[in-house]
Design a protein around this motif. Structure first.
Motif, PDB file in Angstrom:
ATOM      1  N   GLU A 340       0.779  -1.317  -0.034  1.00  0.00           N
ATOM      2  CA  GLU A 340       0.298  -0.171   0.039  1.00  0.00           C
ATOM      3  C   GLU A 340       0.936   1.230  -0.124  1.00  0.00           C
ATOM      4  O   GLU A 340       0.639   2.206  -0.530  1.00  0.00           O
ATOM      5  CB  GLU A 340      -1.070  -0.124   1.491  1.00  0.00           C
ATOM      6  N   ARG A 386      -6.899  -0.149  -5.070  1.00  0.00           N
ATOM      7  CA  ARG A 386      -8.149  -1.031  -5.099  1.00  0.00           C
ATOM      8  C   ARG A 386      -7.896  -2.526  -4.801  1.00  0.00           C
ATOM      9  O   ARG A 386      -8.536  -3.336  -4.126  1.00  0.00           O
ATOM     10  CB  ARG A 386      -9.049  -0.678  -6.288  1.00  0.00           C
ATOM     11  N   PHE A 389      -6.462  -3.085  -1.431  1.00  0.00           N
ATOM     12  CA  PHE A 389      -7.417  -3.114  -0.206  1.00  0.00           C
ATOM     13  C   PHE A 389      -8.115  -4.552  -0.446  1.00  0.00           C
ATOM     14  O   PHE A 389      -8.621  -5.132   0.646  1.00  0.00           O
ATOM     15  CB  PHE A 389      -8.262  -2.077  -0.271  1.00  0.00           C
ATOM     16  N   LEU A 409      -9.945   4.534   5.624  1.00  0.00           N
ATOM     17  CA  LEU A 409     -10.401   4.722   4.286  1.00  0.00           C
ATOM     18  C   LEU A 409     -11.639   5.306   4.345  1.00  0.00           C
ATOM     19  O   LEU A 409     -11.966   5.868   3.088  1.00  0.00           O
ATOM     20  CB  LEU A 409     -10.446   3.268   3.533  1.00  0.00           C
ATOM     21  N   GLU A 414     -12.883   7.872  -2.635  1.00  0.00           N
ATOM     22  CA  GLU A 414     -12.877   6.798  -3.551  1.00  0.00           C
ATOM     23  C   GLU A 414     -12.902   5.446  -2.938  1.00  0.00           C
ATOM     24  O   GLU A 414     -13.352   4.463  -3.522  1.00  0.00           O
ATOM     25  CB  GLU A 414     -11.516   6.821  -4.245  1.00  0.00           C
ATOM     26  N   PHE A 415     -12.787   5.498  -1.426  1.00  0.00           N
ATOM     27  CA  PHE A 415     -12.765   4.074  -0.943  1.00  0.00           C
ATOM     28  C   PHE A 415     -13.752   4.179   0.231  1.00  0.00           C
ATOM     29  O   PHE A 415     -14.059   2.927   0.976  1.00  0.00           O
ATOM     30  CB  PHE A 415     -11.372   3.748  -0.024  1.00  0.00           C
TER      31      PHE A 415
END
Length: 458
Positions: A340, A386, A389, A409, A414-415
């Motif tokens: 990440e 993505r 995650f 997040l 976005e998440f």
């Protein structure tokens, strides 16, 4: 300073009561707990406090975040058993039942008290060669307890407001009469970082037993802490340092089938367990949508899940039995942190290389010994994140991590996700960044200390 401070830890202070769990009776934990003595007369007595596995390897982890996180559900029969208990609150993100005395709060703070006693009394034995390591162990466990409390009771770390957001009480004294005051989120994390940085150089590369902290375990916890803070440069730095010392991964294709749990293994850097975990391992069924994320050749599907009770139960714990839920630190998590952080720094190829090195070991092999896994690629930073995650969800199930991931997040549009549950004809919803992500402080604690309740639960 009294030489019998250890007696305080036997239950004199009511705010830390009700800490023992019958489900924690593992032989290797009981053996450690039996070393406890009635007085602190030597450095070995301090080590005995740190070797109490129930207090430091189990009770440092709140159960609530596991119940409240997504990815699982319960039947109505289980729900009916939960009525009138705080598990009803945890599962539905409500306060229908008063949070009176809650071990999620008391357990970690009792661990903190243990550590504070060790750090205070250690000064009496400053000439003993064991003391630097003993103090380092205490600082590690105190940092872990504070981090777990922050995840459960404090807002996600936001640089813009961390100085004013309300964190947790940071107790650094062994005086049980000292008033509790809630620190800011910033000061909460500063203390966690201070303890972890201070302990690293006095911990061994390999601990004598897997329930004692080591240098790689401290580096991994530092990486996790910085990840939760959104400091990806430091999170990646300490993940790297950890993996330089400990980077072995299991080959899931070689794991025995039908064991009912994976067990403590070479990926594990420190064993900690979720207390009263049987309430999760027995009662919780994994969402079909989560099980369906695993490809046919992904050995995690068979190693993590078994069909039982009309659904899928999780059996992939790195604990000591099928009823354990692992809450320590392990190498697989560190790979995911490193991946990440590379992606956050827009080093997409390195991010995917690190991710592939981990996930490849989870897949079946062909007859010639090569993997059936096909390396993943990403077109850009967001695509890489993505995919990373998704693998965090698939690899770190019921590991005391998902709740923190949801909180951090959710700060990124976005998440961010909304979670919903339906039970007994009613639907409950948890919106991104809801105040419900911070559990209410138990009523007993507020009465005893007058610290403020978490906003929204007043």
């Amino acid at each position: 300073m009294s030489t019998s401070k250890i007696n305080v830890l036997s239950g004199v202070f009511s705010i830390f009561a009700c800490l023992m769990f019958s489900s924690c009776g593992k032989d290797w934990m009981e053996e450690k707990g039996d070393k406890k003595t009635s007085t602190i007369a030597t450095a070995q007595d301090l080590q005995a406090l740190l070797d109490n596995g129930v207090n430091l390897n189990i009770n440092t982890t709140p159960l609530g975040p596991e119940i409240a996180a997504d990815g699982h559900y319960i039947t109505e029969a289980t729900w009916n058993r939960y009525r009138g208990t705080i598990n009803q609150n945890r599962y539905t993100w409500t306060n229908a039942i008063l949070y009176e005395t809650v071990t999620d709060w008391n357990g970690p703070y009792f661990a903190v008290l243990n550590c504070n006693v060790v750090l205070t009394e250690a000064e009496r034995f400053a000439g003993d060669a064991r003391i630097p390591n003993i103090k380092a162990q205490a600082q590690f466990f105190r940092a872990m307890a504070f981090l777990n409390l922050a995840v459960a009771y404090a807002p996600a770390y936001k640089e813009s407001s961390a100085g004013s957001d309300v964190g947790i009480p940071i107790r650094l004294s062994d005086d049980v009469n000292e008033p509790s005051v809630r620190s800011s989120v910033k000061k909460t994390y500063e203390q966690i970082l201070f303890d972890l940085n201070a302990c690293i150089n006095n911990l061994p590369t390999v601990a004598p037993v897997i329930t004692q902290p080591s240098k790689p375990a401290a580096l991994a916890l530092l990486a996790r802490t910085y990840l939760y803070m959104g400091d990806y440069s430091n999170a990646g730095k300490y993940a790297d340092q950890c993996l330089q010392l400990a980077n072995q991964l299991l080959t899931y294709d070689s794991l025995p089938a039908g064991k009912g749990f994976i067990g403590v293994n070479k990926e594990v850097l420190l064993v900690c367990l979720v207390p009263a975990a049987r309430e999760v391992t027995r009662d919780y069924l994994i969402d079909q949508s989560l099980v369906d994320l695993y490809e046919e050749n992904d050995k995690r599907r068979s190693q993590f899940f078994v069909q039982r009770g009309g659904g899928f139960q999780f059996i992939g714990t790195y604990g000591n039995s099928g009823s354990d839920l692992f809450a320590g630190v392990a190498v697989d998590e560190v790979y995911l942190i490193r991946a990440e952080c590379y992606a956050r720094e827009n080093k997409v190829e390195k991010a995917m290389e690190t991710l592939n090195n981990l996930v490849r070991t989870r897949y079946a092999k062909k007859e010639d010994g090569t993997t059936t896994y096909v390396d993943q690629t990403a077109v850009d930073k967001i695509d890489a994140l993505r995919k990373i995650f998704l693998e965090r969800r698939k690899q770190l199930i019921l590991r005391n991590i998902r709740w923190a991931d949801l909180k951090r997040l959710n700060l990124e549009s976005e998440f961010a996700i909304t979670i919903s549950r339906s039970i007994a004809g009613q639907t409950y919803t948890l919106e991104p960044n809801s105040y419900k992500y911070n559990f209410p402080v138990p009523a007993e604690i507020i009465r005893a200390s007058s610290i403020p309740q978490n906003p929204g639960w007043e």
